[in-house]
Design a protein around this motif. Structure first.
Motif, PDB file in Angstrom:
ATOM      1  N   VAL A 269       0.856  -1.103   0.540  1.00 20.79           N
ATOM      2  CA  VAL A 269       0.040  -0.135   0.141  1.00 20.79           C
ATOM      3  C   VAL A 269       0.426   1.499   0.552  1.00 20.79           C
ATOM      4  CG1 VAL A 269      -1.675   1.298   0.780  1.00 20.79           C
ATOM      5  CG2 VAL A 269      -1.907  -0.514   1.070  1.00 20.79           C
ATOM      6  N   TYR A 270       0.682   2.335  -1.326  1.00 22.40           N
ATOM      7  CA  TYR A 270       1.545   3.527  -0.998  1.00 22.40           C
ATOM      8  C   TYR A 270       0.282   4.598  -0.838  1.00 22.40           C
ATOM      9  CZ  TYR A 270       5.313   0.585  -3.108  1.00 22.40           C
ATOM     10  OH  TYR A 270       5.361  -0.139  -3.214  1.00 22.40           O
ATOM     11  N   LYS A 271       0.509   5.867  -0.051  1.00 27.70           N
ATOM     12  CA  LYS A 271       0.399   6.923   0.235  1.00 27.70           C
ATOM     13  C   LYS A 271       0.483   7.813  -1.105  1.00 27.70           C
ATOM     14  CE  LYS A 271      -0.371  10.573   3.635  1.00 27.70           C
ATOM     15  NZ  LYS A 271       0.061  11.084   4.653  1.00 27.70           N
ATOM     16  N   ILE A 272      -1.239   8.192  -1.678  1.00 30.02           N
ATOM     17  CA  ILE A 272      -0.399   8.924  -2.881  1.00 30.02           C
ATOM     18  C   ILE A 272      -0.914  10.161  -2.675  1.00 30.02           C
ATOM     19  CG2 ILE A 272      -1.609   9.416  -4.937  1.00 30.02           C
ATOM     20  CD1 ILE A 272       0.075   6.829  -5.097  1.00 30.02           C
ATOM     21  N   PHE A 273      -1.732  10.708  -2.021  1.00 29.45           N
ATOM     22  CA  PHE A 273      -2.040  12.019  -1.334  1.00 29.45           C
ATOM     23  C   PHE A 273      -2.872  11.038   0.083  1.00 29.45           C
ATOM     24  CE2 PHE A 273      -3.275  12.378  -5.941  1.00 29.45           C
ATOM     25  CZ  PHE A 273      -2.313  13.456  -6.231  1.00 29.45           C
ATOM     26  N   PRO A 274      -2.926  12.381   0.766  1.00 31.62           N
ATOM     27  CA  PRO A 274      -3.966  12.426   2.055  1.00 31.62           C
ATOM     28  C   PRO A 274      -5.288  11.889   2.480  1.00 31.62           C
ATOM     29  CG  PRO A 274      -2.657  14.344   2.452  1.00 31.62           C
ATOM     30  CD  PRO A 274      -3.207  14.383   0.508  1.00 31.62           C
ATOM     31  N   GLY A 275      -5.735  10.915   2.427  1.00 24.44           N
ATOM     32  CA  GLY A 275      -7.258   9.995   2.051  1.00 24.44           C
ATOM     33  C   GLY A 275      -6.843   9.844   1.188  1.00 24.44           C
ATOM     34  N   VAL A 276      -5.516   9.677   0.149  1.00 24.92           N
ATOM     35  CA  VAL A 276      -6.203   8.415  -0.779  1.00 24.92           C
ATOM     36  C   VAL A 276      -4.281   7.520  -0.982  1.00 24.92           C
ATOM     37  CG1 VAL A 276      -5.536   8.438  -3.666  1.00 24.92           C
ATOM     38  CG2 VAL A 276      -6.997  10.490  -2.241  1.00 24.92           C
ATOM     39  N   GLN A 277      -5.068   5.975  -0.979  1.00 20.22           N
ATOM     40  CA  GLN A 277      -3.782   4.986  -0.803  1.00 20.22           C
ATOM     41  C   GLN A 277      -4.198   4.223  -2.277  1.00 20.22           C
ATOM     42  OE1 GLN A 277      -4.618   2.928   2.698  1.00 20.22           O
ATOM     43  NE2 GLN A 277      -3.145   4.649   3.766  1.00 20.22           N
ATOM     44  N   ALA A 278      -2.948   3.578  -2.888  1.00 19.06           N
ATOM     45  CA  ALA A 278      -3.263   2.883  -3.949  1.00 19.06           C
ATOM     46  C   ALA A 278      -2.297   1.556  -3.141  1.00 19.06           C
ATOM     47  CB  ALA A 278      -2.436   3.689  -4.809  1.00 19.06           C
ATOM     48  N   GLU A 279      -3.251   0.438  -4.037  1.00 17.57           N
ATOM     49  CA  GLU A 279      -2.982  -0.736  -3.824  1.00 17.57           C
ATOM     50  C   GLU A 279      -2.291  -1.334  -4.450  1.00 17.57           C
ATOM     51  OE1 GLU A 279      -4.092  -4.672  -1.471  1.00 17.57           O
ATOM     52  OE2 GLU A 279      -5.070  -3.267  -0.931  1.00 17.57           O
ATOM     53  N   LEU A 280      -0.935  -2.098  -4.482  1.00 16.52           N
ATOM     54  CA  LEU A 280      -0.065  -2.862  -5.524  1.00 16.52           C
ATOM     55  C   LEU A 280      -0.474  -4.553  -5.218  1.00 16.52           C
ATOM     56  CD1 LEU A 280       3.109  -1.546  -7.350  1.00 16.52           C
ATOM     57  CD2 LEU A 280       1.615  -1.511  -8.379  1.00 16.52           C
ATOM     58  N   GLU A 281      -1.206  -5.276  -5.940  1.00 19.37           N
ATOM     59  CA  GLU A 281      -1.043  -6.511  -5.016  1.00 19.37           C
ATOM     60  C   GLU A 281      -0.699  -7.134  -6.170  1.00 19.37           C
ATOM     61  OE1 GLU A 281      -5.920  -7.440  -5.301  1.00 19.37           O
ATOM     62  OE2 GLU A 281      -4.966  -6.938  -7.582  1.00 19.37           O
ATOM     63  N   GLU A 282       0.269  -7.643  -7.000  1.00 16.11           N
ATOM     64  CA  GLU A 282       1.620  -7.623  -7.659  1.00 16.11           C
ATOM     65  C   GLU A 282       2.996  -6.747  -7.522  1.00 16.11           C
ATOM     66  OE1 GLU A 282       1.932 -10.619  -7.271  1.00 16.11           O
ATOM     67  OE2 GLU A 282       0.012 -11.618  -7.301  1.00 16.11           O
ATOM     68  N   PRO A 283       4.505  -7.150  -7.004  1.00 16.62           N
ATOM     69  CA  PRO A 283       5.455  -5.849  -7.315  1.00 16.62           C
ATOM     70  C   PRO A 283       5.583  -5.411  -8.896  1.00 16.62           C
ATOM     71  CG  PRO A 283       5.750  -8.201  -7.434  1.00 16.62           C
ATOM     72  CD  PRO A 283       4.551  -8.413  -6.313  1.00 16.62           C
ATOM     73  N   ILE A 284       6.147  -4.489  -9.273  1.00 15.68           N
ATOM     74  CA  ILE A 284       6.339  -4.366 -10.305  1.00 15.68           C
ATOM     75  C   ILE A 284       7.652  -4.133 -10.746  1.00 15.68           C
ATOM     76  CG2 ILE A 284       6.076  -2.052 -12.065  1.00 15.68           C
ATOM     77  CD1 ILE A 284       4.044  -0.571 -11.212  1.00 15.68           C
ATOM     78  N   GLU A 285       7.953  -5.302 -11.261  1.00 19.00           N
ATOM     79  CA  GLU A 285      10.083  -5.879 -11.351  1.00 19.00           C
ATOM     80  C   GLU A 285      10.364  -5.080 -13.534  1.00 19.00           C
ATOM     81  OE1 GLU A 285      10.423  -9.560  -8.684  1.00 19.00           O
ATOM     82  OE2 GLU A 285       9.669  -9.501 -10.286  1.00 19.00           O
ATOM     83  N   LEU A 286      11.347  -4.507 -13.764  1.00 18.12           N
ATOM     84  CA  LEU A 286      11.647  -4.276 -14.932  1.00 18.12           C
ATOM     85  C   LEU A 286      13.503  -5.158 -14.936  1.00 18.12           C
ATOM     86  CD1 LEU A 286      10.223  -0.937 -15.164  1.00 18.12           C
ATOM     87  CD2 LEU A 286       9.362  -3.058 -16.235  1.00 18.12           C
ATOM     88  N   LEU A 287      13.267  -5.017 -16.140  1.00 23.49           N
ATOM     89  CA  LEU A 287      15.395  -5.484 -16.738  1.00 23.49           C
ATOM     90  C   LEU A 287      15.646  -4.136 -17.057  1.00 23.49           C
ATOM     91  CD1 LEU A 287      14.881  -8.444 -19.429  1.00 23.49           C
ATOM     92  CD2 LEU A 287      14.981  -8.171 -16.832  1.00 23.49           C
ATOM     93  N   MET A 288      16.415  -4.391 -15.732  1.00 25.81           N
ATOM     94  CA  MET A 288      17.239  -2.859 -15.543  1.00 25.81           C
ATOM     95  C   MET A 288      18.752  -3.097 -15.751  1.00 25.81           C
ATOM     96  SD  MET A 288      15.717   0.236 -15.232  1.00 25.81           S
ATOM     97  CE  MET A 288      14.645  -0.221 -16.831  1.00 25.81           C
ATOM     98  N   LYS A 289      20.015  -1.970 -16.653  1.00 22.78           N
ATOM     99  CA  LYS A 289      21.103  -2.040 -16.054  1.00 22.78           C
ATOM    100  C   LYS A 289      21.848  -1.052 -15.502  1.00 22.78           C
ATOM    101  CE  LYS A 289      22.472  -0.197 -20.531  1.00 22.78           C
ATOM    102  NZ  LYS A 289      23.587  -0.097 -22.191  1.00 22.78           N
ATOM    103  N   LYS A 290      22.858  -1.106 -15.101  1.00 20.30           N
ATOM    104  CA  LYS A 290      23.400  -0.454 -13.920  1.00 20.30           C
ATOM    105  C   LYS A 290      23.148   1.817 -15.061  1.00 20.30           C
ATOM    106  CE  LYS A 290      27.536   0.978 -11.584  1.00 20.30           C
ATOM    107  NZ  LYS A 290      29.190   0.385 -11.081  1.00 20.30           N
ATOM    108  N   GLY A 291      22.531   2.089 -13.510  1.00 20.10           N
ATOM    109  CA  GLY A 291      22.339   3.811 -14.671  1.00 20.10           C
ATOM    110  C   GLY A 291      21.535   3.817 -14.757  1.00 20.10           C
ATOM    111  N   GLU A 292      20.253   3.012 -15.315  1.00 17.14           N
ATOM    112  CA  GLU A 292      19.375   3.074 -16.249  1.00 17.14           C
ATOM    113  C   GLU A 292      18.314   3.333 -15.104  1.00 17.14           C
ATOM    114  OE1 GLU A 292      19.129   1.214 -20.143  1.00 17.14           O
ATOM    115  OE2 GLU A 292      17.666  -0.275 -17.934  1.00 17.14           O
TER     116      GLU A 292
END
Length: 334
Positions: A269-292
């Protein structure tokens, strides 16, 4: 003696330090199979002949055409198709799924013709379906004139868009089942055929799970491979590469070594604004290289209204270009 030694040392340094060109291909692309992001490439946006890599889109278009699955009666035109063949006989009835195996594993142009006639009413009608589907998926530099990849001056795609073709097709369960098959047994009234997938890496390289081969004199050797390793998924496409098997292994190894699977946003659960929350049911994962990671940005779209619970969209962009979007639960306090 000193001069000779100096020259030898300099030569050795030159040989060790010179970057290795991983591909003799006229064009190549390496993409993230989950997001479609280009990871590596050369001339990746140049329209070129793709030969039988066309059949990736033929199979995908057929599977999503809505045509009822069943037997297809082979027409004289299909049986006499030019080029590679699974030796279909005119007048015989063959299950469409068998034709799809013959299309993807043995690159049968006769199978392509028969499937096209069945789903499109004619080869021309099916090619129009292929083109419409390409436009729908944003393949703006791809033009089809036939379902098999026989040479035509207008029949072109790019290494990058061909990679996207395989990415979209692999999201179809039946296509994935067929494309990942190493050997298929087909039996008719007269014979039993053992069809081995022409894609050599599927038999020798554990990380290669699917793909398609192609060749015409105009296109040269073309190859698409879907690789998976340590939860990383990449697609490599080469066009006009005389040493494509080696190139694919080299490019895949380079991508797997360079890119790490990084968690961009954890489940929770992430706090977006006061009184507004966003819940991710699955993590967001990406392929990244160093510095990206410094080039990433996140945007959460919240639906209008004051409903206690709604569905929003969490978008991750790289260099201001969206690369992944996922649903997120929005909770608001009244």
């Amino acid at each position: 003696m000193k001069r000779a030694l100096l020259l030898t040392v300099c030569f050795a340094w030159f040989m060790l330090g010179k970057p290795v060109d991983a591909s003799a291909a006229q064009a190549y692309a390496v993409i993230d199979a989950e997001t479609g992001r280009l990871l590596d490439g050369r001339n990746e946006d140049t329209p070129l002949p793709i030969a039988s890599l066309t059949k990736i889109w033929t199979a995908f278009t057929y599977l999503e055409s809505g045509v009822e699955s069943g037997e297809i009666t082979i027409s004289p035109a299909a049986a006499s198709s030019e080029g590679s063949s699974i030796y279909l006989k005119s007048g015989t009835a063959v299950q469409d799924k068998t034709l799809l195996y013959g299309l993807m594993l043995r690159s049968g142009n006769d199978a392509a013709h028969a499937l096209a006639e069945h789903a499109g009413g004619s080869v021309e009608g099916f090619v129009q379906l292929m083109q419409e589907k390409a436009i729908l998926h944003g393949l703006d530099r791809t033009v089809f004139t036939n379902p098999s990849g026989l040479h035509n001056e207008q029949h072109l795609s790019t290494a990058y868009e061909t990679g996207l073709m395989l990415r979209y097709a692999m999201e179809n369960e039946t296509f994935r089942e067929i494309a990942t098959t190493k050997k298929h047994v087909y039996q008719n009234e007269e014979n039993t055929y053992h069809w081995q997938n022409k894609h050599r890496l599927l038999h020798s390289e554990p990380t290669a799970v699917a793909g398609k081969t192609g060749f015409t004199k105009a296109a040269g050797r073309t190859l698409a491979t879907y690789f998976e390793k340590d939860r990383k998924k990449i697609i490599v496409v080469t066009l006009n590469d005389p040493d494509d098997w080696t190139t694919h292994l080299d490019l895949a190894d380079k991508a797997f070594s360079t890119y790490k699977r990084v968690t961009i946003a954890k489940k929770g659960v992430y706090k977006i604004f006061p009184g507004v929350q966003a819940e991710l049911e699955e993590p967001i994962e990406l392929l990244m290289k160093k510095g990206e990671q410094a080039k990433l940005s996140n945007l959460v779209q919240i639906p209008r209204g004051k409903r206690p619970t709604a569905t929003g969209i969490w978008t991750v962009s790289f260099d201001n270009e969206p690369i992944v979007a996922t649903d997120v639960i929005i909770r608001q306090k009244r």
